[in-house]
Design an enzyme around this catalytic site. Structure first.
Site, PDB file in Angstrom:
ATOM      1  N   HIS A 136      45.011  13.753  29.856  1.00 53.97           N
ATOM      2  CA  HIS A 136      44.282  13.532  28.608  1.00 53.97           C
ATOM      3  C   HIS A 136      42.789  13.837  28.751  1.00 53.97           C
ATOM      4  O   HIS A 136      42.100  13.254  29.600  1.00 53.97           O
ATOM      5  CB  HIS A 136      44.478  12.083  28.159  1.00 53.97           C
ATOM      6  N   MET A 172      38.166   6.735  22.238  1.00 55.86           N
ATOM      7  CA  MET A 172      38.170   5.303  22.536  1.00 55.86           C
ATOM      8  C   MET A 172      37.525   5.021  23.886  1.00 55.86           C
ATOM      9  O   MET A 172      37.792   5.695  24.870  1.00 55.86           O
ATOM     10  CB  MET A 172      39.614   4.786  22.539  1.00 55.86           C
ATOM     11  N   SER A 206      40.253  12.884  21.195  1.00 51.33           N
ATOM     12  CA  SER A 206      41.217  11.803  21.100  1.00 51.33           C
ATOM     13  C   SER A 206      41.154  11.187  19.699  1.00 51.33           C
ATOM     14  O   SER A 206      41.211  11.910  18.715  1.00 51.33           O
ATOM     15  CB  SER A 206      40.977  10.777  22.212  1.00 51.33           C
ATOM     16  N   GLN A 207      40.988   9.854  19.567  1.00 51.95           N
ATOM     17  CA  GLN A 207      41.039   9.252  18.234  1.00 51.95           C
ATOM     18  C   GLN A 207      39.940   9.777  17.314  1.00 51.95           C
ATOM     19  O   GLN A 207      40.090   9.764  16.093  1.00 51.95           O
ATOM     20  CB  GLN A 207      40.970   7.728  18.320  1.00 51.95           C
ATOM     21  N   ASP A 234      49.587  14.920  29.714  1.00 48.60           N
ATOM     22  CA  ASP A 234      48.955  13.720  29.155  1.00 48.60           C
ATOM     23  C   ASP A 234      49.745  12.469  29.524  1.00 48.60           C
ATOM     24  O   ASP A 234      50.938  12.365  29.243  1.00 48.60           O
ATOM     25  CB  ASP A 234      48.867  13.849  27.634  1.00 48.60           C
TER      26      ASP A 234
END
Length: 299
Positions: free
Chosen positions: A282, A34, A108-109, A226
């Site tokens: 993260h 993202m 991530s996503q 994270d």
């Protein structure tokens, strides 16, 4: 989420002379997180360059969802995830360099989106999936959003809190499509357009299960410090226990695993699941860690 500047681009990149390429390497497909895009020289562009340096001759495709870098970034916030996955499947299928199969690495996503590619689009075959901070059981909170996207994330948080499972928000807000509310489990299962489907929450799609089980390896990286993903155990396919948002359970403790609705239990027994950890926030890691932990699954 946006990939942080994790190795000081340029300073730590190894300098080497020309190396003869190899036609035997398996191609690699990347999908960003993202707020990022396919080609940012400080993130995905640097990853692509690093892999190409470490694995001479490898073909690396960094997915652009849309016609421009700007569209690609915006898609990560506002384009229906199922449409994004279909777009990616088509792009992969049309690339002649991927016809014999490929490995995939999502950030991530982008990791759960690539898992949907594996489950829905078996041709050409994905051989290995590397999930770097992916949220495979979704998220229940956006505690902090990095960089220039922070104002967008503040707006997203308000929308998610006000009605993540309304039709309008589900259809037009990417993060709502992997929003997993453990306090409203029935609502999540009924109205989640993306995550509930790929996680077999409503019905067991045997094709999804068969396709995922065809992976040779499914590698999941969790970031121990994270501050963005909540709960962080989602990066290892765990989540909150249903009905509350404090106590978590591992993948192995979940109904998904015990009933083997997605084939993960069988994959685990076969040694196909790999759980790695990085002692950082993260998407923060350095090149030596990447080379030691992830490169063996790319070569």
């Amino acid at each position: 989420m946006y990939l942080h500047l994790f190795f000081g681009v340029g300073a730590l990149l190894l300098v080497s002379g020309p190396v003869q390429g190899s036609n035997d390497t398996t191609p690699l497909v990347l999908w960003h997180g993202m707020g990022d895009n396919c080609c940012n020289p400080l993130s995905m562009g640097a990853i692509k360059k690093m892999v190409e340096e470490e694995v001479p001759g490898i073909y690396v495709l960094s997915l652009m969802i849309g016609k421009t870098v700007t569209q690609d970034t915006e898609s990560g916030f506002f384009m229906d995830v199922n449409e994004q996955v279909a777009f990616a499947c088509d792009k992969i299928a049309q690339d002649p360099k991927l016809k014999a199969g490929y490995k995939a690495m999502g950030f991530s996503q982008g990791a759960q989106f690539l898992r949907a590619v594996a489950q829905r689009c078996p041709n050409p075959p994905m051989k290995t999936l590397i999930s770097v901070g992916g949220q495979h059981q979704g998220v229940y909170g956006l505690p902090r959003c990095p960089g220039e996207s922070s104002h967008i994330c503040d707006w997203i948080r308000k929308k998610l809190n006000s009605g993540a499972y309304t039709d309008a928000i589900q259809k037009h807000l990417v993060q709502a499509q992997y929003w997993h509310d453990p306090l409203n489990d029935d609502l999540y299962k009924q109205h989640s357009l993306f995550l509930a489907d790929i996680n077999q929450e409503r019905v067991v799609n045997e094709t999804y299960k068969k396709n995922l089980m065809s992976l040779e390896k499914f590698v999941m990286v969790k970031f121990l410090k994270d501050s963005i993903v909540d709960p962080v155990i989602s990066e290892w396919f765990g989540f909150f226990k249903t009905g509350q948002a404090e106590e978590t359970e591992t993948l192995q403790e979940s109904t998904l695993y015990k009933e083997d609705r997605l084939g993960l239990a069988e994959m685990d027994k076969a040694g196909k699941l790999v759980f790695l950890a990085s002692d950082g926030d993260h998407l923060q890691f350095d090149r030596p860690w990447f080379n030691a932990k992830l490169l063996p699954y790319i070569r």
